[in-house]
Motif scaffolding. Structure first.
Motif, PDB file in Angstrom:
ATOM      1  N   LEU A 157       0.711  -1.136   0.078  1.00 52.72           N
ATOM      2  CA  LEU A 157       0.085   0.119  -0.002  1.00 52.72           C
ATOM      3  C   LEU A 157       1.000   1.305   0.124  1.00 52.72           C
ATOM      4  O   LEU A 157       0.629   2.235  -0.674  1.00 52.72           O
ATOM      5  N   ALA A 158       1.895   1.096   0.948  1.00 49.09           N
ATOM      6  CA  ALA A 158       2.940   2.434   1.004  1.00 49.09           C
ATOM      7  C   ALA A 158       3.510   2.613  -0.431  1.00 49.09           C
ATOM      8  O   ALA A 158       3.650   3.663  -0.988  1.00 49.09           O
ATOM      9  N   LEU A 159       4.072   1.398  -1.261  1.00 51.29           N
ATOM     10  CA  LEU A 159       4.458   1.610  -2.353  1.00 51.29           C
ATOM     11  C   LEU A 159       3.515   1.896  -3.416  1.00 51.29           C
ATOM     12  O   LEU A 159       3.892   2.925  -4.342  1.00 51.29           O
ATOM     13  N   ALA A 160       2.193   1.585  -3.224  1.00 58.38           N
ATOM     14  CA  ALA A 160       1.272   2.000  -4.346  1.00 58.38           C
ATOM     15  C   ALA A 160       1.076   3.555  -4.060  1.00 58.38           C
ATOM     16  O   ALA A 160       0.910   4.446  -5.059  1.00 58.38           O
ATOM     17  N   GLY A 161       1.059   3.850  -2.746  1.00 55.81           N
ATOM     18  CA  GLY A 161       0.980   5.461  -2.522  1.00 55.81           C
ATOM     19  C   GLY A 161       1.789   6.466  -3.164  1.00 55.81           C
ATOM     20  O   GLY A 161       1.586   7.352  -3.729  1.00 55.81           O
ATOM     21  N   ILE A 162       3.075   5.578  -3.163  1.00 56.57           N
ATOM     22  CA  ILE A 162       4.287   6.520  -3.802  1.00 56.57           C
ATOM     23  C   ILE A 162       4.353   6.629  -5.234  1.00 56.57           C
ATOM     24  O   ILE A 162       4.301   7.500  -6.010  1.00 56.57           O
ATOM     25  N   ILE A 163       3.613   5.389  -6.000  1.00 56.16           N
ATOM     26  CA  ILE A 163       3.686   5.649  -7.316  1.00 56.16           C
ATOM     27  C   ILE A 163       2.646   6.228  -7.832  1.00 56.16           C
ATOM     28  O   ILE A 163       2.851   7.155  -8.801  1.00 56.16           O
ATOM     29  N   THR A 164       1.454   6.366  -7.063  1.00 60.68           N
ATOM     30  CA  THR A 164       0.135   7.198  -7.517  1.00 60.68           C
ATOM     31  C   THR A 164       0.473   8.593  -7.450  1.00 60.68           C
ATOM     32  O   THR A 164      -0.323   9.330  -7.900  1.00 60.68           O
ATOM     33  N   GLY A 165       1.225   8.905  -6.251  1.00 57.18           N
ATOM     34  CA  GLY A 165       1.329  10.133  -5.728  1.00 57.18           C
ATOM     35  C   GLY A 165       0.051  10.613  -4.889  1.00 57.18           C
ATOM     36  O   GLY A 165       0.043  11.696  -4.089  1.00 57.18           O
ATOM     37  N   ILE A 166      -0.629   9.438  -4.292  1.00 61.67           N
ATOM     38  CA  ILE A 166      -1.546   9.758  -3.431  1.00 61.67           C
ATOM     39  C   ILE A 166      -1.049   9.833  -2.083  1.00 61.67           C
ATOM     40  O   ILE A 166      -1.441  10.589  -1.207  1.00 61.67           O
ATOM     41  N   GLY A 167       0.256   9.423  -2.027  1.00 58.32           N
ATOM     42  CA  GLY A 167       1.104   9.479  -0.659  1.00 58.32           C
ATOM     43  C   GLY A 167       0.916   8.237   0.144  1.00 58.32           C
ATOM     44  O   GLY A 167      -0.359   7.586   0.162  1.00 58.32           O
ATOM     45  N   VAL A 168       1.917   7.941   1.059  1.00 55.83           N
ATOM     46  CA  VAL A 168       1.834   6.686   1.791  1.00 55.83           C
ATOM     47  C   VAL A 168       0.785   6.777   3.034  1.00 55.83           C
ATOM     48  O   VAL A 168      -0.080   5.807   2.990  1.00 55.83           O
ATOM     49  N   PHE A 169       0.491   7.761   3.564  1.00 56.12           N
ATOM     50  CA  PHE A 169      -0.498   7.993   4.481  1.00 56.12           C
ATOM     51  C   PHE A 169      -1.773   7.732   4.106  1.00 56.12           C
ATOM     52  O   PHE A 169      -2.477   7.056   4.666  1.00 56.12           O
ATOM     53  N   GLU A 170      -1.995   8.396   3.055  1.00 50.01           N
ATOM     54  CA  GLU A 170      -3.242   8.402   2.318  1.00 50.01           C
ATOM     55  C   GLU A 170      -3.787   6.985   2.034  1.00 50.01           C
ATOM     56  O   GLU A 170      -4.834   6.483   2.236  1.00 50.01           O
ATOM     57  N   ALA A 171      -2.740   6.513   1.418  1.00 48.93           N
ATOM     58  CA  ALA A 171      -2.751   4.937   0.811  1.00 48.93           C
ATOM     59  C   ALA A 171      -3.064   4.091   1.722  1.00 48.93           C
ATOM     60  O   ALA A 171      -4.004   3.243   1.861  1.00 48.93           O
ATOM     61  N   ILE A 172      -2.241   4.276   2.971  1.00 50.46           N
ATOM     62  CA  ILE A 172      -2.474   3.422   4.196  1.00 50.46           C
ATOM     63  C   ILE A 172      -3.834   3.476   4.964  1.00 50.46           C
ATOM     64  O   ILE A 172      -4.595   2.476   5.153  1.00 50.46           O
TER      65      ILE A 172
END
Length: 370
Positions: free
Chosen positions: A136-151
């Protein structure tokens, strides 16, 4: 359908649907169960006849969910029937079904299998969630959503234990921490959870078919890789039905007794959910040898009865009451879907890896734990 020839099923369906659409269907459990049996049974039958959908997408079980939900979205389910279904589903039917499945499936296992599997399965679940969070953290970085938001705003709702966790529990927690109105969280959380549930169900159906002939990872329904043949034979030799229908009543009482006991323990220790206590109690009683094999068989008889006869009712009821297909479209963005898919992928990989480490079949571990 339900053991009836198609012609007879159609006759009963016409009668029940005529009553429903003329406003004459009773609003009690009789009318509600009849309606759900008709739409659930029809979609279950159709889903099981569509080759690709049934083989790779779990059509027989998925179609009643989507079909019933779509009927609501297009106004094909009368409002008074929707209310009756909501009362029925929220009035305990879901827990009645869950009690049968949890208690019956656990008590039908051999005592040796339970003793071996418990201390392997817990680390598998924890490992699955840890790897899911990393993905989830990696996906947040890739999409630009952010680690906190993604998790915390996409991943956490999908892991929160169903729609109630996404609608009530997490929003209340976040509201208390952030001082934001909880209602602002419920809509997005339910949308993400619905998407994750659909992707998870479809993934499990696809995995079970695609990896059918992979002997190194597929246990064909068995959890333990090193389970001796005699234990497997002992489990498979247990009867799944009996001509004495009184034993169904015994199984019903046993499953409900465990569920009520679990709810009592949850009053004392509320940090663990009632259903989890029910599972733990059934495992303890079976592992400690405190219940006879005959009583375990009775619980299994009731479990098999519910599974074979009321599964379409349950899924159709969930589709009518709990799943809103219109919400899926509102929050269906590339970034959110990518984060959810990555989270599920991490959960699957983590469960398979930790399961293999603890000598569980990777496919079974990934489908059940992830």
């Amino acid at each position: 359908i339900y053991g009836l020839p198609i012609g007879f099923f159609i006759v009963f369906s016409v009668i029940i649907m005529l009553a429903a659409y003329t406003g004459k269907l009773s609003k009690d459990y009789v009318g509600t169960i009849a309606y759900l049996m008709v739409i659930g049974g029809a979609f279950f039958y159709i889903g099981g006849k569509i080759p690709i959908v049934n083989d790779y997408m779990g059509g027989a079980t998925v179609l009643p969910l989507f079909g019933a939900s779509a009927m609501v979205a297009y106004g094909l389910v009368p409002l008074y029937v929707q209310k009756s279904v909501a009362v029925f589903m929220n009035g305990g039917f879901v827990n009645l079904y869950i009690a049968a499945i949890l208690v019956g499936s656990i008590l039908s296992l051999s005592r040796k299998s339970i003793l071996k599997s418990v201390f392997r399965y817990l680390p598998t679940i924890i490992g699955s969630q840890l790897v899911a969070i990393l993905f989830l953290a990696l996906a947040g970085i890739i999409t630009g959503i952010g680690v906190f938001e993604a998790i915390f705003f996409i991943g956490a709702p999908t892991m929160s234990g169903g729609s109630s966790g996404a609608i009530a529990t997490l929003p209340a927690m976040y509201s208390g921490i952030m001082g934001i109105d909880a209602s602002k969280f419920a809509g997005p959380f339910l949308g993400y959870t619905s998407m994750a549930n659909v992707i998870s169900i479809l993934s499990a159906a696809v995995f079970s078919k695609v990896f059918m002939n992979f002997p190194k990872i597929n246990g064909h329904g068995r959890l333990l890789m090193d389970q001796p043949k005699d234990e497997i034979m002992a489990e498979e030799s247990r009867p799944s039905s009996d001509k004495d229908y009184g034993k169904l009543g015994a199984g019903l009482l046993i499953s409900l007794g465990f569920m009520v006991a679990g709810s009592l323990i949850a009053v004392v220790i509320p940090q663990i959910h009632m259903l989890a206590w029910t599972i733990l109690l059934a495992i303890f009683v079976k592992a400690a040898g405190l219940i006879s094999d005959d009583f375990c068989d009775y619980a299994n008889f009731w479990f098999q009865f519910m599974l074979r006869n009321l599964l379409p009712v349950l899924i159709a009821g969930i589709g009518v009451s709990y799943m809103d297909v219109t919400i899926l479209g509102k929050y269906f963005t590339f970034g959110a879907v990518f984060v959810i898919v990555m989270g599920i992928a991490g959960a699957v990989i983590g469960a398979a890896a930790f399961g293999y480490l603890f000598k569980l079949w990777p496919l079974e571990a990934s489908i059940t734990a992830a």
